[in-house]
Every structure is written in structure tokens, then in C-alpha cells.
Design a protein around this motif. Structure first.
Motif, mmCIF file in Angstrom:
data_model
loop_
_atom_site.group_PDB
_atom_site.id
_atom_site.type_symbol
_atom_site.label_atom_id
_atom_site.label_comp_id
_atom_site.label_asym_id
_atom_site.label_seq_id
_atom_site.Cartn_x
_atom_site.Cartn_y
_atom_site.Cartn_z
ATOM 1 N N GLN A 3 25.138 88.750 15.804
ATOM 2 C CA GLN A 3 24.753 89.751 15.174
ATOM 3 C C GLN A 3 25.628 90.915 15.171
ATOM 4 O O GLN A 3 26.075 91.264 16.248
ATOM 5 N N ALA A 4 26.466 91.096 14.170
ATOM 6 C CA ALA A 4 27.454 92.210 14.171
ATOM 7 C C ALA A 4 27.351 93.538 13.376
ATOM 8 O O ALA A 4 26.642 93.173 12.066
ATOM 9 N N ALA A 5 27.854 94.461 13.824
ATOM 10 C CA ALA A 5 27.580 95.811 12.901
ATOM 11 C C ALA A 5 29.110 96.253 12.925
ATOM 12 O O ALA A 5 29.710 96.358 13.712
ATOM 13 N N ILE A 6 29.310 96.989 11.531
ATOM 14 C CA ILE A 6 30.571 97.897 11.283
ATOM 15 C C ILE A 6 30.132 99.044 11.204
ATOM 16 O O ILE A 6 29.219 99.273 10.074
ATOM 17 N N CYS A 7 30.681 100.209 11.760
ATOM 18 C CA CYS A 7 30.339 101.753 11.307
ATOM 19 C C CYS A 7 31.487 102.347 11.070
ATOM 20 O O CYS A 7 32.258 102.678 12.182
ATOM 21 N N ASP A 8 32.006 102.628 9.840
ATOM 22 C CA ASP A 8 33.085 103.623 9.565
ATOM 23 C C ASP A 8 32.715 104.394 8.320
ATOM 24 O O ASP A 8 32.297 103.852 7.317
ATOM 25 N N ASN A 9 32.953 105.621 8.286
ATOM 26 C CA ASN A 9 32.414 106.262 7.109
ATOM 27 C C ASN A 9 33.475 106.171 5.943
ATOM 28 O O ASN A 9 33.332 106.806 4.649
ATOM 29 N N GLU A 10 34.587 105.461 6.191
ATOM 30 C CA GLU A 10 35.469 105.106 4.993
ATOM 31 C C GLU A 10 35.202 103.640 4.552
ATOM 32 O O GLU A 10 35.315 102.666 5.369
ATOM 33 N N GLU A 11 34.804 103.428 3.267
ATOM 34 C CA GLU A 11 34.121 102.278 2.784
ATOM 35 C C GLU A 11 35.260 101.204 2.748
ATOM 36 O O GLU A 11 35.019 99.862 3.183
#
Length: 236
Positions: A3-11
Motif C-alpha cells: 500500500q503506497a501513497a503519494i502526496c504532492d500538490n503538483e499534479e
């Protein structure tokens, strides 16, 4: 399934990291669910109900500081492997405060990503290593090696000190240490075997652990302790 998550406000970077990660995990034949987020608040809401194995987090998330997001994420996902991604190297040192596993620069992402994922998968494998023990009360318990702080010989028993409590087993320290398939554990003296990944400070021939316990090693073990401590710190 990983299970992985990526959080970056640049699409752009969110999708780039997702694509790189998906391609590499496919090469390793690892099934994964990858969730991209462009909003820190949405990511933190997801953390309340999901347990991630791996998190990629930008340090600068618009109005919200990535370090603060990481601190809040740690309250619900304490064991997630955290990789910071940023366009600026100046934030790297701060990552140690939230137990960041790696710090990647966006301008070097494609070059550094394969090695990062290889080391992440090695870390996940390490975290899943366990030790099966039988306590003096007769209960059979499986303990994750990563949860063990240190083992202590007590008369004809061994006390296994973990992050979640203490287990007393009728065994010898020599026998238990031989069963642990990890180079992270070091016999620092006759009575103690320490998980060096639980060490936060080495001073002379003493070590301080994450729970603030201070143990004294053999005097001649000091240089070896420091070398191993620095090696592990250098991996983070």
C-alpha cells in the motif's frame, strides 16, 4: 499487497512518481495499490483509515508544511516508510525528526528512484522478520525483530524488551541471538544484545535507546558500536 501513497500538490510530480513506482514494482513482481493525493488534508484524512507501507511526501505543500504533515501522519501510520521529495536540499536534515527513510531531489528523481525503491523493499523485508518465543508462563508469542529494543540475560532466563512490553523466556542469550537472522543486533556485553536500529546515541561505551534506556557495553566495544551506529544513520 503493498500500500503506497503519494502526496504532492503538483499534479505533474504526483503522476511522475506514481508512474516510476508502478513500473519498478512491476519489475519486482510486487502487487501494489498506489494512491496519489494533491491535497495534504485529503491525504491525512485517508491516513485515518488506511495503513500505508510506503509514503512519498513533498516537503512544500502550498500553505501546509510537509514536515507537519509527516508528524501528523506518524500518529496513524507510525511504521510507514517515508520518502521525502523536494526541489530543495536544505530540508534534508529536518527529515530525521520524522524518521524519513530517504530524501529525493525532484531534479534527480529518475536517476535516484530505482536505488531508493530497491532499498525500500529491503527495509520492508527487514521489518517483517520475526522471532517466535515461548514465555515462562507458557504462552507462544511472535515478536517482530524491528520491535525489539534489546535482549537481557537474567539468571537462567532472557528478558526481551520491546517497544510494546517485556517478555521473559527460559533460554540463554547465546541461543536466542543465534536465532535472530539480522545484522542489526549486536552483543555489546555478556548480558546485553542490542538492536542497533533502536539506538539514538552512542557515547563512549554506552548506548541510549529510543525508550531512553542507557546500557553500558564492554569498554573495547566502543569504536565498533560507533561505526555500526553511524552506518545505520547513514542509511536513513
Amino acid at each position: 499487497m503493498l500500500q503506497a501513497a503519494i502526496c504532492d500538490n503538483e499534479e505533474f510530480f504526483t503522476q511522475k512518481i506514481k508512474s516510476l513506482l508502478a513500473d519498478l514494482l512491476k519489475q519486482y513482481e510486487i502487487d501494489a495499490q498506489i494512491e496519489p493525493f494533491v491535497s495534504a488534508q485529503t491525504f491525512l484524512q485517508a491516513c485515518e483509515t488506511r495503513r500505508y507501507d510506503l509514503v512519498f511526501l513533498d516537503v512544500e505543500l502550498g500553505e501546509i508544511d510537509g514536515m507537519n504533515v509527516a508528524c501528523e501522519m506518524r500518529t496513524t501510520n507510525p511504521d510507514a516508510i517515508l520518502v521525502f521529495v523536494s526541489g530543495f536540499v536544505r530540508y534534508a536534515v529536518q527529515g530525521y525528526k520524522v524518521r524519513a527513510f530517504r530524501y529525493l531531489l525532484k531534479q534527480e528523481l529518475e536517476e535516484e528512484f530505482p536505488l531508493c525503491i530497491k532499498e525500500v523493499l529491503q527495509e520492508i523485508k527487514r521489518q517483517k522478520q520475526t522471532l517466535s518465543i515461548k514465555t515462562v508462563e507458557g504462552a507462544t508469542v511472535t515478536v517482530r525483530l524491528s520491535d525489539i529494543l534489546y535482549l537481557e540475560s537474567k539468571n537462567h532466563n532472557v528478558s526481551i524488551h520491546t517497544a510494546g512490553g517485556e517478555y521473559l523466556v527460559h533460554d540463554t542469550l547465546n541461543h536466542l541471538c543465534a536465532q535472530i537472522p539480522s545484522e542489526d543486533f549486536m552483543r555489546i556485553q555478556r548480558s546485553f544484545c542490542v538492536n542497533m536500529r533502536s539506538v539514538v546515541q552512542v557515547k563512549g561505551n554506552t548506548v541510549q535507546l529510543t525508550n531512553k534506556t542507557v546500557l553500558t557495553a564492554r569498554r573495547q566495544a566502543g569504536p565498533k558500536l560507533m561505526r555500526r551506529f553511524l552506518q545505520i544513520q547513514g542509511e536513513c
